[in-house]
Design a protein around this motif. Structure first.
Motif, PDB file in Angstrom:
ATOM      1  N   ALA A   1       0.888  -5.490  -2.655  1.00 36.51           N
ATOM      2  CA  ALA A   1       0.961  -4.191  -3.342  1.00 36.51           C
ATOM      3  C   ALA A   1      -0.437  -3.674  -3.663  1.00 36.51           C
ATOM      4  CB  ALA A   1       1.781  -4.329  -4.617  1.00 36.51           C
ATOM      5  N   ARG A   2      -0.649  -2.394  -3.388  1.00 34.04           N
ATOM      6  CA  ARG A   2      -1.900  -1.740  -3.702  1.00 34.04           C
ATOM      7  C   ARG A   2      -1.599  -0.367  -4.318  1.00 34.04           C
ATOM      8  NH1 ARG A   2      -3.490  -6.062  -2.841  1.00 34.04           N
ATOM      9  NH2 ARG A   2      -5.315  -6.767  -1.653  1.00 34.04           N
TER      10      ARG A   2
ATOM     11  N   THR B   1      -6.866   7.642   2.624  1.00 36.80           N
ATOM     12  CA  THR B   1      -7.318   6.446   3.338  1.00 36.80           C
ATOM     13  C   THR B   1      -7.635   5.314   2.375  1.00 36.80           C
ATOM     14  OG1 THR B   1      -8.239   7.769   5.149  1.00 36.80           O
ATOM     15  CG2 THR B   1      -9.063   5.523   4.910  1.00 36.80           C
ATOM     16  N   LEU B   2      -7.096   4.141   2.680  1.00 45.04           N
ATOM     17  CA  LEU B   2      -7.418   2.903   1.958  1.00 45.04           C
ATOM     18  C   LEU B   2      -8.308   2.067   2.872  1.00 45.04           C
ATOM     19  CD1 LEU B   2      -3.912   2.051   0.423  1.00 45.04           C
ATOM     20  CD2 LEU B   2      -5.847   3.174  -0.689  1.00 45.04           C
ATOM     21  N   ARG B   3      -9.564   1.937   2.500  1.00 44.07           N
ATOM     22  CA  ARG B   3     -10.543   1.270   3.360  1.00 44.07           C
ATOM     23  C   ARG B   3     -10.279  -0.232   3.449  1.00 44.07           C
ATOM     24  NH1 ARG B   3     -12.476   5.408   6.238  1.00 44.07           N
ATOM     25  NH2 ARG B   3     -13.198   7.132   4.893  1.00 44.07           N
ATOM     26  N   GLY B   4     -10.441  -0.775   4.669  1.00 43.29           N
ATOM     27  CA  GLY B   4     -10.402  -2.219   4.864  1.00 43.29           C
ATOM     28  C   GLY B   4      -9.042  -2.851   4.766  1.00 43.29           C
ATOM     29  N   LEU B   5      -7.974  -2.069   4.871  1.00 48.58           N
ATOM     30  CA  LEU B   5      -6.625  -2.637   4.790  1.00 48.58           C
ATOM     31  C   LEU B   5      -5.906  -2.542   6.141  1.00 48.58           C
ATOM     32  CD1 LEU B   5      -5.319  -1.471   1.296  1.00 48.58           C
ATOM     33  CD2 LEU B   5      -6.401  -3.616   1.947  1.00 48.58           C
TER      34      LEU B   5
ATOM     35  N   LEU C   1       0.684   5.874  -6.987  1.00 46.73           N
ATOM     36  CA  LEU C   1       1.821   5.206  -6.352  1.00 46.73           C
ATOM     37  C   LEU C   1       1.495   3.746  -6.082  1.00 46.73           C
ATOM     38  CD1 LEU C   1       2.851   7.841  -3.650  1.00 46.73           C
ATOM     39  CD2 LEU C   1       3.785   7.578  -5.946  1.00 46.73           C
ATOM     40  N   GLU C   2       2.516   2.913  -6.104  1.00 49.79           N
ATOM     41  CA  GLU C   2       2.346   1.517  -5.694  1.00 49.79           C
ATOM     42  C   GLU C   2       2.842   1.403  -4.264  1.00 49.79           C
ATOM     43  OE1 GLU C   2       4.597  -2.277  -7.030  1.00 49.79           O
ATOM     44  OE2 GLU C   2       2.837  -2.140  -8.332  1.00 49.79           O
ATOM     45  N   LEU C   3       1.952   0.971  -3.387  1.00 51.07           N
ATOM     46  CA  LEU C   3       2.248   0.947  -1.952  1.00 51.07           C
ATOM     47  C   LEU C   3       2.212  -0.488  -1.441  1.00 51.07           C
ATOM     48  CD1 LEU C   3       2.616   2.845   0.562  1.00 51.07           C
ATOM     49  CD2 LEU C   3       0.153   2.602   0.922  1.00 51.07           C
ATOM     50  N   ASP C   4       3.247  -0.880  -0.672  1.00 52.83           N
ATOM     51  CA  ASP C   4       3.264  -2.199  -0.030  1.00 52.83           C
ATOM     52  C   ASP C   4       2.416  -2.163   1.235  1.00 52.83           C
ATOM     53  OD1 ASP C   4       4.902  -3.471  -1.866  1.00 52.83           O
ATOM     54  OD2 ASP C   4       6.734  -2.764  -0.893  1.00 52.83           O
TER      55      ASP C   4
END
Length: 371
Positions: A284-285, A300-304, A276-279
């Motif tokens: 965008a990540r 979990t997305l580290r450091g965001l 998925l593309e997540l804002d």
């Protein structure tokens, strides 16, 4: 009846001077302002003993077994006056300490600002308008009309204090008080500045720059030293406190330095996996959904997340996955799902019970609590 001689610690044939010396020593030691409120009764007893024994007539009556009252020439002089008299004498005979200064420190000020979540995450510098007291540029804090100066007080002659005679248990004593004519300043402003009305300061709006560090939390107060109000007569300024209020974000919820959000997936994407593309706050990540992702699972997305206050690094972004189950199927979709259920032997699945504490919400709670 109390033994006044024992109270003062003197013999029955002590001279009047010896009685006075003993009284002064004990009064300093047991005064309530020095020894505390609990010593008030002791202090009264010492005062009564002194008043009686220092008066020849009352002393004679006491020695004959009488109990003199507390009235007399010394009545009407308070404990605070006695205490002041002793300490003024110790400081040099009760002389004036000099006139008071008109310049006083200004008050502290409190201002609230609102910031976005992204500004709290990365830090921001803001220019804010403050209505406050500043130095009068016309008189430069002197409070006088330019070209004039204060005149010396005719009552205290510039000392800022006056002396008065009062009666005490010790007889007549000299006390010092602030001059009522000049309020203790020693001078009078006869021609005040018209711009500030003799205040030495005026109210105006000015711009103050505040640096909001990354990681600041809702309700945090930032101190700007010396940015508060200028004091009367151009006195030093107080401090300005800026209280930060963080606005609610439409997508992300903050918990400490971590951020949380929710994404919804079709059950097929959760079963097969997808990207998925997540804002995010950083743009965008890509979010990698592994095959077999379960409802309420957290990716979990580290450091965001939000930057750590007074330290390097950032928190994390936690994405809570919600799996969407279709409520309406056409004939072909229903046929395919029944075929899949047959292949997986799930036409009539067995109920698998588990303790209530092992449910999804319990697992999420344990995850947040670091268990």
């Amino acid at each position: 009846m109390s033994d006044y001689y024992a109270t003062l610690g003197v013999s029955r044939d002590a001279s009047t001077e010896e009685i006075k010396r003993a009284y002064r020593k004990l009064a300093r030691q047991h005064h309530p302002d020095v020894a505390g409120p609990g010593s008030e009764d002791k202090f009264k007893e010492i005062a009564a003993a002194h008043e009686t024994l220092s008066n020849p007539e009352k002393r004679q009556m006491y020695d004959m077994g009488g109990q003199p009252g507390m009235g007399g020439a010394g009545a009407g002089f308070g404990f605070s006056d006695i205490f002041e008299t002793f300490f003024q004498a110790a400081a040099g005979g009760g002389g004036s300490r000099g006139p008071a200064s008109r310049a006083r420190r200004g008050q502290d000020a409190l201002l609230r600002i609102s910031i976005e979540l992204s500004e709290a995450a990365f830090g921001v510098t803001k220019d804010i308008e403050v209505e406050t007291a500043v130095l009068c540029t016309t008189c430069q804090g002197s409070c006088c009309r330019p070209g004039t100066s204060p005149t010396t007080c005719e009552v205290c002659h510039g000392r800022g204090s006056v002396q008065r005679m009062a009666r005490s248990f010790l007889g007549q004593v000299m006390t010092t008080t602030a001059c009522a004519n000049c309020s203790g300043f020693g001078s009078i402003i006869t021609d005040p500045c018209t711009e500030c009305a003799g205040e030495g300061r005026v109210r105006t709006q000015r711009t103050v720059r505040v640096n909001v560090p990354a990681g600041v939390d809702d309700g945090t107060r930032i101190k700007l030293t010396g940015q508060g109000e200028v004091g009367p007569a151009g006195g030093p300024p107080g401090d300005l406190y800026v209280e930060v209020r963080e606005k609610r974000h439409p997508l992300f919820t903050r918990r400490g330095d971590d951020l949380h959000c929710t994404t919804e997936l079709p059950m097929t994407a959760a079963a097969l996996g997808t990207v998925l593309e997540l804002d995010t706050l950083d743009g965008a990540r890509e979010l990698d959904i592994r095959p077999g992702t379960q409802p309420d699972e957290v990716v979990t997305l580290r450091g965001l997340g939000v930057g750590h206050l007074n330290g390097g690094g950032r928190g994390d972004l936690h994405v809570h996955v919600q799996v969407s189950v279709p409520t309406k199927l056409d004939e072909e979709q229903e046929r395919l799902l029944r075929e899949l259920a047959g292949l997986r032997s799930e036409e009539r699945p067995e109920a698998r019970l588990a303790p209530a504490g092992n449910g999804v919400f319990s697992r999420l709670r344990e995850k947040f609590q670091g268990r």
